[in-house]
Design a protein around this motif. Structure first.
Motif, short mmCIF file in Angstrom:
data_model
loop_
_atom_site.label_atom_id
_atom_site.label_comp_id
_atom_site.label_asym_id
_atom_site.label_seq_id
_atom_site.Cartn_x
_atom_site.Cartn_y
_atom_site.Cartn_z
N ARG A 236 0.82 -1.22 0.00
CA ARG A 236 0.00 0.00 0.00
C ARG A 236 0.84 1.27 0.00
N GLU A 237 2.15 1.11 -0.02
CA GLU A 237 3.05 2.25 0.14
C GLU A 237 3.73 2.63 -1.18
N LEU A 238 4.01 3.93 -1.30
CA LEU A 238 4.72 4.46 -2.47
C LEU A 238 5.85 5.34 -1.96
N TYR A 239 7.09 5.08 -2.45
CA TYR A 239 8.27 5.79 -1.97
C TYR A 239 8.93 6.55 -3.11
N PHE A 240 9.49 7.71 -2.74
CA PHE A 240 10.22 8.56 -3.69
C PHE A 240 11.51 8.98 -3.01
N LYS B 215 15.54 9.13 4.83
CA LYS B 215 15.14 10.43 4.31
C LYS B 215 14.48 10.32 2.93
N PRO B 216 13.30 9.70 2.87
CA PRO B 216 12.59 9.71 1.59
C PRO B 216 12.09 11.12 1.28
N VAL B 217 12.12 11.48 0.01
CA VAL B 217 11.57 12.78 -0.39
C VAL B 217 10.08 12.80 -0.18
N ASP B 218 9.43 11.67 -0.47
CA ASP B 218 7.99 11.57 -0.28
C ASP B 218 7.62 10.12 0.00
N LYS B 219 6.66 9.92 0.86
CA LYS B 219 6.13 8.60 1.18
C LYS B 219 4.62 8.71 1.31
N ARG B 220 3.92 7.78 0.65
CA ARG B 220 2.46 7.79 0.72
C ARG B 220 1.95 6.39 1.05
N VAL B 221 0.96 6.35 1.91
CA VAL B 221 0.31 5.10 2.29
C VAL B 221 -1.15 5.20 1.93
N TYR B 222 -1.64 4.25 1.13
CA TYR B 222 -3.00 4.31 0.62
C TYR B 222 -3.88 3.30 1.35
N LYS B 223 -5.16 3.65 1.46
CA LYS B 223 -6.14 2.78 2.10
C LYS B 223 -7.23 2.41 1.09
N GLY B 224 -7.58 1.15 1.09
CA GLY B 224 -8.67 0.71 0.23
C GLY B 224 -8.24 0.34 -1.18
N THR B 225 -7.07 0.75 -1.60
CA THR B 225 -6.56 0.43 -2.93
C THR B 225 -5.04 0.44 -2.89
N SER C 69 9.86 20.49 -9.46
CA SER C 69 8.55 19.89 -9.69
C SER C 69 8.68 18.71 -10.65
N VAL C 70 7.89 17.68 -10.40
CA VAL C 70 7.88 16.51 -11.29
C VAL C 70 6.47 15.93 -11.27
N SER C 71 6.00 15.51 -12.45
CA SER C 71 4.66 14.93 -12.56
C SER C 71 4.77 13.42 -12.57
N LEU C 72 4.11 12.77 -11.62
CA LEU C 72 4.15 11.33 -11.48
C LEU C 72 2.73 10.78 -11.55
N LEU C 73 2.48 9.88 -12.50
CA LEU C 73 1.20 9.20 -12.61
C LEU C 73 1.27 7.89 -11.84
N VAL C 74 0.21 7.58 -11.11
CA VAL C 74 0.15 6.34 -10.33
C VAL C 74 -1.18 5.65 -10.65
N GLY C 75 -1.11 4.38 -11.05
CA GLY C 75 -2.31 3.58 -11.28
C GLY C 75 -2.57 2.68 -10.09
N PHE C 76 -3.86 2.34 -9.88
CA PHE C 76 -4.24 1.61 -8.67
C PHE C 76 -5.02 0.34 -9.00
N SER C 77 -5.10 -0.52 -7.99
CA SER C 77 -5.74 -1.82 -8.16
C SER C 77 -7.24 -1.72 -8.38
N ALA C 78 -7.85 -0.63 -7.97
CA ALA C 78 -9.30 -0.47 -8.15
C ALA C 78 -9.64 0.32 -9.41
N GLY C 79 -8.63 0.71 -10.19
CA GLY C 79 -8.89 1.36 -11.47
C GLY C 79 -8.64 2.86 -11.50
N PRO D 280 5.67 14.49 -6.19
CA PRO D 280 6.33 14.05 -4.96
C PRO D 280 7.36 15.04 -4.41
N ILE D 281 7.82 15.98 -5.23
CA ILE D 281 8.75 16.98 -4.72
C ILE D 281 7.99 18.03 -3.91
N LYS D 282 6.90 18.52 -4.48
CA LYS D 282 6.07 19.49 -3.75
C LYS D 282 5.14 18.81 -2.75
#
Length: 590
Positions: A71-75, A89-99, A115-125, A132-134
């Motif tokens: 469920r985690e995403l690291y940058f 020291k991750p630049v960004d860390k995200r933990v998702y719930k439900g997907t 600035s950087v644009s990052l697309l993320v796809g998920f298990s629920a569509g 992740p920088i900002k």
């Protein structure tokens, strides 16, 4: 160190050697979750790895890495072979719930140091656009799952564009989005734009502009992965129905296709010059298909389970300076060979010179001499693959396989050059490559089936046949062709009228596809009708199945399902100190 249970077969390798030298695992450059605890990988989506260079500098100072674990995403800043990884020291860390995040991709065109644009796809569509920088989440697409409810299998920015991206789903559908357009509050309605063999393209009917702009329906079952060609003109897709389809992206026309030996195809990659496509899948094989010649060039047999990732190594693809047909000389690397560079080399302009590889340093040859199919100088393509068998395989595709009609004055890797001309169905068996024994092919002495085209009666030697015990060959397979492994999946969209139209369109082509892709045809040759490669390197490097493989200029990066992303330094590229206070020495790969 041997894995739990002992035994040499379970020992994890920390180095391997090829003709250019020894690749070494850098234990201090291992990226994972900060606590370095192996993730419980059962039933989880694959760990994927993405890279971006935010500074444009070629010294690696601007490299960033993104990977998902459960469920985690690291940058993180990626220090590669230069310094030890600092997991605190991750630049960004995200933990998702439900997907769960399943795949991601950076926009190489718009990234800056701020600035950087990052697309993320998920298990629920759903699809998320983040910075992740900002540490910002700018937009969420398919939030209510009105467009598609199935898992996102692959996501990529359309090359050369700042706001267009493609998303494929397990439903077998692929959508084009514009990040500036909304998705609407109701389910989209579509009208047919173009129909092709095994695919159709639909446009969204709406009074106002909304996403998705296009919907592609490709094959039957999940669309597992897609990839743009180096010139950005074609898109290659692999599906659960076992087909590779190469489509002209702008004209929406099918340009070629190939069928797997068995089961679905899971992964795909273009060669740096855009002439070859490598695929892997549930047949445990790596198959190389020529886009220019529309034929299977070779198959690679080394994995013991499904192949999850295949990738070309643009930094060790060998090119001979001189006339295309001149293959004289020794195998030693010298001034007459140079290494090609990647079209996506960090710091390069991704919009320049589409349709070709980057210029090779100090090269006196023009780009056309490399990429033109009639005057190619490429003597060896290097590519790699990883699979669910936890093994890394490295392959060399040499000139005796690439140019079988040209007389050679030297042999590579004990290749059988006898009968090396391309064979039509019904002729003698093809040569085996990369150190397979000369007598790996023998005559069975059985008469061919008179009801079919005259197919070769050769078979694979017992050592190889035993590994394919579940895949019957020769005349036995011919008698049961009607029972080949066909997969029929329904699409997940609830728009019944459109689904019926799609189903009818697929059924209209099903008989033709079945005939076209029958085992023993050019679309799906038998094992003894094309060269069979054995890997130069085949090493167990992880405890869990491998899910990521990236070739970089100074290293190779692999990722496993437990959440460990490892760096293998190329020969002569080890540059970091092997002592660090911020990195534990524990871990899965040692």
């Amino acid at each position: 160190m041997a894995a739990e249970g002992g035994g040499k077969e379970n020992e994890l390798k920390t180095q391997f050697t090829t003709r250019e030298g020894t690749y070494k695992l850098l234990t201090l450059s291992e990226y994972s979750r900060p606590n370095r605890v192996p993730y419980n990988a059962q039933g989880c989506h694959p760990v994927r790895v993405s890279f971006i260079n935010v500074s444009g500098e070629k010294d690696g100072s601007g490299d960033r890495i993104c990977f998902n674990v459960g469920r985690e995403l690291y940058f993180y800043p990626y220090k590669g072979v230069r310094k030890a990884a600092d997991l605190t020291k991750p630049v960004d860390k995200r933990v998702y719930k439900g997907t769960l995040p399943t795949c991601h991709d950076f926009n190489q065109l718009t990234c800056t140091s701020d600035s950087v644009s990052l697309l993320v796809g998920f298990s629920a569509g759903q699809v998320q656009l983040i910075d992740p920088i900002k540490k910002e989440t700018s937009k969420l697409f398919n939030e209510e799952r009105l467009i598609d409810k199935s898992r996102v299998t692959c996501i990529k920015w359309v090359p050369g564009t700042e706001n267009m991206f493609l998303v494929s789903h397990a439903s077998g559908q692929m959508y084009m989005y514009n990040e500036e357009h909304p998705c609407g509050t109701t389910a989209p309605h579509y009208q047919l734009l173009k129909q092709g063999e095994g695919f159709s393209v639909w446009t969204c009917k709406s009074k106002s502009t909304r996403n998705p702009i296009f919907r592609w329906v490709v094959g039957d079952g999940a669309l597992n992965e897609f990839s743009f060609s180096p010139d950005n003109k074609h898109i290659a897709c692999v599906s659960q129905d076992g087909f590779l389809r190469v489509i002209d992206f702008d004209q929406m026309e099918l340009k070629g296709m190939m069928k797997s030996y068995f089961g679905g195809l899971l992964c795909i990659c273009w060669s740096p010059d855009g002439k070859l496509v490598a695929v892997g899948g549930e047949d445990d094989l790596v198959t190389v298909w020529s886009f220019a010649e529309k034929r299977v060039v070779a198959r690679g047999h080394g994995h013991k389970s499904w192949v999850s990732v295949v990738a070309f190594d643009p930094f060790t693809t060998m090119v001979v300076e001189g006339e295309a047909g001149d293959f004289s000389g020794s195998d030693d690397e010298g001034d007459d060979t140079q290494t090609t560079t990647s079209r996506n080399n960090p710091g390069s302009n991704p919009g320049s010179n589409p349709g070709s590889m980057r210029e090779r340093a100090n090269s006196s040859h023009s780009r056309a001499s490399i990429c033109n199919a009639d005057t190619s100088n490429v003597t060896t393509y290097r590519f790699g693959s990883v699979g669910q068998d936890t093994q890394l395989c490295i392959w060399d595709l040499t000139e005796d396989v690439l140019y079988p009609q040209q007389p050679l004055t030297r042999a590579r890797t004990h290749t059988n050059l006898t009968n090396s001309l391309p064979l039509p169905s019904g002729s003698a068996t093809m040569p085996r490559c990369n150190s397979l024994p000369h007598n790996a092919v023998h005559s069975t002495g059985s008469a061919p089936n008179a009801k079919e085209k005259s197919l070769t009666d050769g078979s694979i030697a017992s050592g190889i046949t035993s590994k394919f015990a579940t895949l019957t060959l020769g005349d036995r397979r011919d008698k049961h062709e009607k029972h080949e492994h066909k997969r029929n999946y329904s699409l997940s969209s609830k728009s019944s009228d459109k689904l019926n139209s799609i189903s009818k369109g697929h059924n209209a082509h099903s008989k033709m596809l079945e005939d076209y892709a029958r085992l023993g045809t050019p679309c799906c040759p038998k094992l003894d009708e094309v060269p069979l490669l054995e890997p130069l390197v085949c090493k167990k490097i992880a405890q869990e199945r491998l899910t990521a493989l990236v070739f970089r200029e100074d290293c190779i990066v692999t990722g496993c399902q437990e959440g460990f992303v490892c760096t293998w330094a190329r020969p002569g590229k080890v540059g970091l100190s092997q002592t660090s206070s911020t990195h534990s020495t524990g871990g899965t790969v040692v």
